[in-house]
Write a protein that holds these residues in place. Structure first.
Motif, PDB file in Angstrom:
ATOM      1  N   LEU A 120       0.824  -1.205   0.000  1.00 39.15           N
ATOM      2  CA  LEU A 120       0.000   0.000   0.000  1.00 39.15           C
ATOM      3  C   LEU A 120       0.860   1.257   0.000  1.00 39.15           C
ATOM      4  O   LEU A 120       0.634   2.200  -0.772  1.00 39.15           O
ATOM      5  N   LEU A 121       1.877   1.266   0.857  1.00 38.20           N
ATOM      6  CA  LEU A 121       2.762   2.437   0.929  1.00 38.20           C
ATOM      7  C   LEU A 121       3.549   2.622  -0.362  1.00 38.20           C
ATOM      8  O   LEU A 121       3.757   3.749  -0.822  1.00 38.20           O
ATOM      9  N   ASP A 122       3.981   1.512  -0.974  1.00 33.12           N
ATOM     10  CA  ASP A 122       4.680   1.601  -2.270  1.00 33.12           C
ATOM     11  C   ASP A 122       3.766   2.179  -3.337  1.00 33.12           C
ATOM     12  O   ASP A 122       4.186   3.016  -4.150  1.00 33.12           O
ATOM     13  N   GLN A 123       2.494   1.736  -3.362  1.00 32.19           N
ATOM     14  CA  GLN A 123       1.553   2.244  -4.357  1.00 32.19           C
ATOM     15  C   GLN A 123       1.256   3.722  -4.140  1.00 32.19           C
ATOM     16  O   GLN A 123       1.111   4.479  -5.106  1.00 32.19           O
ATOM     17  N   LEU A 124       1.167   4.132  -2.895  1.00 31.21           N
ATOM     18  CA  LEU A 124       0.944   5.548  -2.608  1.00 31.21           C
ATOM     19  C   LEU A 124       2.105   6.402  -3.115  1.00 31.21           C
ATOM     20  O   LEU A 124       1.910   7.478  -3.688  1.00 31.21           O
ATOM     21  N   ARG A 125       3.322   5.916  -2.903  1.00 29.55           N
ATOM     22  CA  ARG A 125       4.489   6.662  -3.391  1.00 29.55           C
ATOM     23  C   ARG A 125       4.501   6.735  -4.916  1.00 29.55           C
ATOM     24  O   ARG A 125       4.773   7.782  -5.504  1.00 29.55           O
ATOM     25  N   SER A 126       4.237   5.576  -5.543  1.00 30.11           N
ATOM     26  CA  SER A 126       4.288   5.537  -7.011  1.00 30.11           C
ATOM     27  C   SER A 126       3.161   6.353  -7.637  1.00 30.11           C
ATOM     28  O   SER A 126       3.253   6.769  -8.795  1.00 30.11           O
ATOM     29  N   ALA A 127       2.076   6.614  -6.878  1.00 26.35           N
ATOM     30  CA  ALA A 127       0.950   7.390  -7.412  1.00 26.35           C
ATOM     31  C   ALA A 127       1.331   8.840  -7.667  1.00 26.35           C
ATOM     32  O   ALA A 127       0.618   9.558  -8.373  1.00 26.35           O
TER      33      ALA A 127
END
Length: 419
Positions: A120-127
């Protein structure tokens, strides 16, 4: 398509409803859409039907806890209310149980969103990236307001201040709005900070199930691998050893008195230094046996074995997480570290041992340590704590190896018999 009947029983050509075959197609399409939205992936295979009802622990008490959680999870899946919180080591069945709830909700047509916290945190960063298919704000809002959210692999320490802030924003919103949420902790609830622990244990909102082995287990008796140490009592310790020189006999008697006094009232540290076989381990084990007989908690650890277990705890197949095992040793009410310094040549091993020593030094936790190393052979940051007169009694046992001494007496006895 079908035309429904009007109030007079005649076909109403103004309205159209799908027939059974079309309805089934639409239901399948909706279910496929919900599955893709959920991000469950391979976890869609995990249901209540293929769940081991007693869990994976061999401990009867843990099996009972898991069965209770399964019954509660089935009720929660039918009518989710509040948060469903599960804590425990890897391999205890938490993810399967959470996925079973999520899949039951999907079957009922409820949108579900699943994510491990690291992903989830990785996806938030990549967003934040211009190439992202979904912008940060849209993705963050989808997670925050999801009708049913599953957060897996939630750790007590979640990385950077930014990560902590994002998770706090998500949980705060869902806590205030009481949105159905499953949280799977990768460790004990006790490791959480007070703010998060207060929320996750709120009896008004949360259903909490912790699959931790009893942390006191092993604190009140010997584990199976310590059969020899069970017999190492003060009564069985030969502190007289009449064949030894007077100085060595006096030294051995003083070591015995120090260990006995420590066992009666464990305060500070007792460090026993000497050659292999001089009686260090026996006295350390005698302290443990004395405490066990008094129904008091204590833990005996052989340092090389401790380091091996610590390495193995990194494995995904380990029944006990690294953090759980390390914390148990570090915070034991009374700890015996046998063979300190053995197999501690690598920087990693030295650092782990120092962390245990430093924590117990600062917390002033009672500790018995046996070692063959001299103070000069130890790291300065360790030896300086060992000789702190405010905390430690460092005792050098000068008696020789008891086993060699016993062999010598046996040979003398044989010669005497022949003579």
């Amino acid at each position: 398509m079908l035309h429904p009947l009007d109030a007079a029983g005649k076909p109403d050509f103004a309205r159209v409803v799908p027939c059974d075959c079309v309805r089934q197609v639409l239901e399948n399409e909706k279910h496929d859409l919900l599955e893709r939205y959920s991000s469950l992936g391979m976890l869609t295979r995990y249901t209540f039907d293929n769940l081991v009802p007693e869990g994976r622990s061999g401990n009867p008490g843990m099996q009972l806890k898991f069965k209770e959680a399964v019954l509660a999870a089935q009720k929660y899946a039918e009518q989710p209310s509040g948060w469903f919180v599960m804590a425990g080591p890897s391999g205890s069945g938490k993810t399967h149980l959470a996925a079973a709830i999520a899949n039951a909700r999907l079957k009922q047509g409820t949108p579900v969103l699943y994510s491990s916290v690291p992903d989830l945190l990785d996806q938030l960063r990549s967003a934040f990236s211009p190439e992202s298919k979904m912008g940060y704000d849209e993705f963050f809002e989808r997670v925050r307001t999801s009708p049913f959210l599953v957060l897996d692999d939630f750790k007590a320490q979640s990385g950077t201040p930014w990560s902590v802030e994002k998770l706090d924003q998500i949980l705060t919103f869902r806590y205030n709005t009481e949105l159905p949420t499953i949280i799977i902790l990768a460790g004990p609830l006790a490791d959480l900070d007070d703010r998060l622990k207060t929320r996750l244990t709120d009896a008004r909102l949360c259903h909490v199930y912790e699959f931790q082995e009893d942390q006191s287990q092993g604190y009140f008796g010997w584990s199976p691998e310590f059969e020899a140490q069970k017999k190492m009592t003060f009564e069985a310790f030969d502190w007289r050893r009449v064949n030894l020189p007077y100085e060595q006999r006096q030294n051995l008697a003083e070591a015995f008195r120090n260990a006995m006094e420590f066992a009666k009232s464990p305060e500070g540290w007792l460090i026993l230094q000497g050659v292999n076989g001089c009686g260090k381990t026996h006295l350390a084990a005698a302290v443990m046996n004395y405490r066990y007989e008094a129904k008091q908690p204590a833990l005996f650890v052989v340092v090389p074995d401790f380091l091996d277990h610590l390495r193995q705890a990194f494995s995904p197949d380990s029944k006990v997480s690294y953090d759980q095992y390390f914390e148990r040793i570090k915070k034991a009410p009374l700890l015996a570290l046998d063979d300190f310094g053995e197999q501690s040549s690598t920087p990693w091993a030295q650092e782990k041992l120092y962390q245990v020593i430093n924590y117990r030094y600062n917390a002033r936790l009672p500790t018995v340590i046996t070692t063959t190393l001299s103070l000069q052979e130890m790291e300065n940051r360790v030896s300086s704590r060992f000789v702190d007169p405010k905390l430690s009694v460092f005792f050098n046992m000068i008696a020789p190896d008891y086993r060699g001494d016993a062999a010598s007496r046996e040979n003398k006895a044989k010669r005497k018999t022949r003579g």
